[in-house]
Design an enzyme around this catalytic site. Structure first.
Site, PDB file in Angstrom:
ATOM      1  N   ALA A   1     -17.111  -2.826 -13.763  1.00  0.00           N
ATOM      2  CA  ALA A   1     -18.054  -1.904 -13.120  1.00  0.00           C
ATOM      3  C   ALA A   1     -18.655  -2.452 -11.827  1.00  0.00           C
ATOM      4  CB  ALA A   1     -19.181  -1.561 -14.101  1.00  0.00           C
TER       5      ALA A   1
ATOM      6  N   LYS B   1     -13.906  -3.637   2.825  1.00  0.00           N
ATOM      7  CA  LYS B   1     -14.758  -2.448   2.685  1.00  0.00           C
ATOM      8  C   LYS B   1     -16.218  -2.707   3.080  1.00  0.00           C
ATOM      9  CE  LYS B   1     -11.794  -0.098  -0.625  1.00  0.00           C
ATOM     10  NZ  LYS B   1     -11.620   0.527  -1.922  1.00  0.00           N
TER      11      LYS B   1
ATOM     12  N   THR C   1      -9.021  -1.169   3.047  1.00  0.00           N
ATOM     13  CA  THR C   1      -8.970  -1.578   1.653  1.00  0.00           C
ATOM     14  C   THR C   1      -9.295  -3.070   1.528  1.00  0.00           C
ATOM     15  OG1 THR C   1      -7.623  -1.462  -0.351  1.00  0.00           O
ATOM     16  CG2 THR C   1      -6.416  -1.870   1.689  1.00  0.00           C
TER      17      THR C   1
ATOM     18  N   GLY D   1     -17.168  -4.520  -9.573  1.00  0.00           N
ATOM     19  CA  GLY D   1     -16.231  -4.807  -8.474  1.00  0.00           C
ATOM     20  C   GLY D   1     -16.374  -3.727  -7.410  1.00  0.00           C
TER      21      GLY D   1
ATOM     22  N   SER E   1       0.816  -1.221   0.000  1.00  0.00           N
ATOM     23  CA  SER E   1       0.000   0.000   0.000  1.00  0.00           C
ATOM     24  C   SER E   1       0.852   1.276   0.000  1.00  0.00           C
ATOM     25  CB  SER E   1      -0.917   0.013   1.232  1.00  0.00           C
ATOM     26  OG  SER E   1      -1.543   1.273   1.335  1.00  0.00           O
TER      27      SER E   1
HETATM   28  P1  NAP Z   1     -12.646  -6.329  -6.653  1.00  0.00           P
HETATM   29  O1  NAP Z   1     -13.751  -5.872  -5.796  1.00  0.00           O
HETATM   30  O2  NAP Z   1     -12.053  -7.677  -6.440  1.00  0.00           O
HETATM   31  O3  NAP Z   1     -13.178  -6.243  -8.193  1.00  0.00           O
HETATM   32  C1  NAP Z   1     -12.407  -6.734  -9.235  1.00  0.00           C
HETATM   33  C2  NAP Z   1     -13.100  -6.467 -10.564  1.00  0.00           C
HETATM   34  O4  NAP Z   1     -12.245  -6.919 -11.611  1.00  0.00           O
HETATM   35  C3  NAP Z   1     -14.422  -7.215 -10.736  1.00  0.00           C
HETATM   36  O5  NAP Z   1     -15.272  -6.451 -11.554  1.00  0.00           O
HETATM   37  C4  NAP Z   1     -13.968  -8.491 -11.459  1.00  0.00           C
HETATM   38  O6  NAP Z   1     -15.009  -9.106 -12.214  1.00  0.00           O
HETATM   39  C5  NAP Z   1     -12.923  -7.921 -12.384  1.00  0.00           C
HETATM   40  N1  NAP Z   1     -11.955  -8.900 -12.856  1.00  0.00           N
HETATM   41  C6  NAP Z   1     -11.026  -9.564 -12.125  1.00  0.00           C
HETATM   42  N2  NAP Z   1     -10.310 -10.362 -12.923  1.00  0.00           N
HETATM   43  C7  NAP Z   1     -10.816 -10.218 -14.179  1.00  0.00           C
HETATM   44  C8  NAP Z   1     -10.499 -10.792 -15.439  1.00  0.00           C
HETATM   45  N3  NAP Z   1      -9.524 -11.680 -15.583  1.00  0.00           N
HETATM   46  N4  NAP Z   1     -11.219 -10.415 -16.522  1.00  0.00           N
HETATM   47  C9  NAP Z   1     -12.206  -9.484 -16.405  1.00  0.00           C
HETATM   48  N5  NAP Z   1     -12.553  -8.911 -15.228  1.00  0.00           N
HETATM   49  C10 NAP Z   1     -11.854  -9.279 -14.142  1.00  0.00           C
HETATM   50  O7  NAP Z   1     -11.404  -5.334  -6.581  1.00  0.00           O
HETATM   51  P2  NAP Z   1     -11.439  -3.733  -6.338  1.00  0.00           P
HETATM   52  O8  NAP Z   1     -11.224  -3.425  -4.906  1.00  0.00           O
HETATM   53  O9  NAP Z   1     -12.639  -3.164  -6.995  1.00  0.00           O
HETATM   54  O10 NAP Z   1     -10.128  -3.271  -7.118  1.00  0.00           O
HETATM   55  C11 NAP Z   1     -10.134  -3.243  -8.525  1.00  0.00           C
HETATM   56  C12 NAP Z   1      -8.999  -2.362  -9.029  1.00  0.00           C
HETATM   57  O11 NAP Z   1      -9.208  -1.006  -8.605  1.00  0.00           O
HETATM   58  C13 NAP Z   1      -7.653  -2.776  -8.465  1.00  0.00           C
HETATM   59  O12 NAP Z   1      -6.736  -2.777  -9.508  1.00  0.00           O
HETATM   60  C14 NAP Z   1      -7.325  -1.692  -7.437  1.00  0.00           C
HETATM   61  O13 NAP Z   1      -5.920  -1.475  -7.353  1.00  0.00           O
HETATM   62  C15 NAP Z   1      -8.009  -0.482  -8.044  1.00  0.00           C
HETATM   63  N6  NAP Z   1      -8.358   0.555  -7.052  1.00  0.00           N
HETATM   64  C16 NAP Z   1      -7.764   1.786  -7.185  1.00  0.00           C
HETATM   65  C17 NAP Z   1      -8.079   2.803  -6.292  1.00  0.00           C
HETATM   66  C18 NAP Z   1      -7.418   4.155  -6.452  1.00  0.00           C
HETATM   67  O14 NAP Z   1      -7.599   5.022  -5.573  1.00  0.00           O
HETATM   68  N7  NAP Z   1      -6.681   4.396  -7.517  1.00  0.00           N
HETATM   69  C19 NAP Z   1      -8.993   2.588  -5.253  1.00  0.00           C
HETATM   70  C20 NAP Z   1      -9.588   1.326  -5.149  1.00  0.00           C
HETATM   71  C21 NAP Z   1      -9.250   0.318  -6.058  1.00  0.00           C
HETATM   72  P3  NAP Z   1     -16.014 -10.163 -11.552  1.00  0.00           P
HETATM   73  O15 NAP Z   1     -17.102  -9.347 -10.911  1.00  0.00           O
HETATM   74  O16 NAP Z   1     -16.485 -10.960 -12.676  1.00  0.00           O
HETATM   75  O17 NAP Z   1     -15.211 -10.953 -10.546  1.00  0.00           O
END
Ligand code: NAP
Length: 307
Positions: free
Chosen positions: A151, A89, A85, A153, A36
């Protein structure tokens, strides 16, 4: 001082504050957490507020079984609050006594504030995304046609709600598990009923299955902003989530990942305007700090801390 602390460490103030006179009073909690970047930006935020001699911001690794116990112990130790994180959440939302309207809508929060009245919860991911788009591209969400990959996730849901609540021109939800996108579409549909607009809710809010390449290509021809909120790109060997030929020079691409990825590289080559997720990370962190301390920190110093 350690890179991160564990549940066992939370029962020993002397371990948390070994070799320093500044007590840990803020933290980011996740599992895993060692990667992080939040301590870098939040330490800079504390400096910008003149508070670096009064409190430290640390990483804590808690698995799901220890999350609630860890939070209880942080309160006992006199912590002000914490960021939360993956994967906590939703658990944080369940633990909070009261949440802001956005957290209540998304049912997931990234900020806890321990107050005499109880645990207050906030979701600063969605507002942080909106602020990041405004800052990076000088654009307001309400003027944009937006397609979100991943969208449904955690981050994707917060971003989708934020775009819907801002009244964006069009929102297209793309998710690997299509059923999740459809479920989210149903929840977001009330935001798209607007009698003053010529196009109806069905035109302005759609879901597309990730593997429906034809429909995806058609939709992309007309959107302004592409957001990657999927986890594709987390690993350095990941390919781009979109075929490069689908990205147009007119597109704005916002990748939530805070490091360089294939998507960012290819989008730049295609002539699109591109941002990684660092501005969102900084904005959501600044908003968390404002909830804890009451003042917004200087985001330029937070950005510099990552350089
Ligand atoms: P999450 O809740 O696990 O969601 C993951 C998402 O990615 C879901 O929509 C999942 O689809 C999809 N996914 C995973 N593997 C895939 C694949 N091989 N093909 C297509 N879709 C796939 O994770 P999260 O917390 O939302 O985090 C997601 C990203 O956002 C991470 O990279 C994280 O670093 C980033 N993030 C950035 C910030 C920032 O401030 N910049 C803040 C929060 C998160 P399914 O629903 O089908 O599983």
């Amino acid at each position: 001082m350690s890179d991160y602390y564990t549940i066992a460490d939370l029962f020993h103030r002397d371990i948390l504050d070994a070799n320093t006179l500044v007590p840990a009073r803020l933290a980011v909690i996740g599992h895993p957490i060692a990667h992080s970047k939040s301590p870098q930006i939040q330490t800079a935020a504390l400096k910008s507020l003149g508070l670096e001699e009064t409190m430290r911001y640390i990483r804590i690794d808690l698995d799901i079984d220890n999350f609630a116990r860890g939070i209880e112990q942080l309160r006992h130790l006199g912590f002000i609050g914490c960021n939360v994180t993956i994967p906590h959440k939703q658990a944080a939302y369940a633990l909070a006594d009261k949440c802001d309207a956005f957290g209540d809508t998304v049912k997931a929060i990234n900020t806890l504030h321990f107050t005499p009245q109880g645990i207050m919860g906030y979701n600063t991911d969605g507002p942080g995304f909106i602020a990041a788009i405004r800052q990076e591209f000088s654009l307001d969400i309400q003027d944009l046609k937006i397609l979100i990959l991943g969208a449904a996730g955690g981050a994707g849901t917060a971003i989708s709600y934020a775009c819907a609540r801002q009244g964006c021109e069009q929102l297209i939800l793309v998710n690997r598990t299509y059923e999740k996108a459809l479920k989210l579409q149903k929840l977001l549909s009330p935001y798209f009923i607007d009698e003053n607009r010529l196009s109806g809710a069905s035109d302005r809010l759609q879901s597309i299955a990730w593997d429906d390449t034809k429909q995806l290509a058609n939709a992309l021809r007309d959107v302004d902003l592409i957001v990657n909120a999927s986890s594709i790109g987390m690993s350095p060997v990941d390919a781009s989530p979109l075929p490069s030929r689908m990205i147009l020079p007119t597109h704005i691409v916002f990748d939530t990942l805070t490091h360089n990825t294939k998507l960012q590289e290819e989008a730049l080559q295609r002539g699109a305007r591109v941002s990684n997720g660092t501005p969102m990370l900084i904005q959501q962190g600044a908003l968390s700090m404002a909830h804890w301390i009451g003042t917004l920190p200087d985001t330029s110093l937070m950005k510099a801390a990552l350089a």
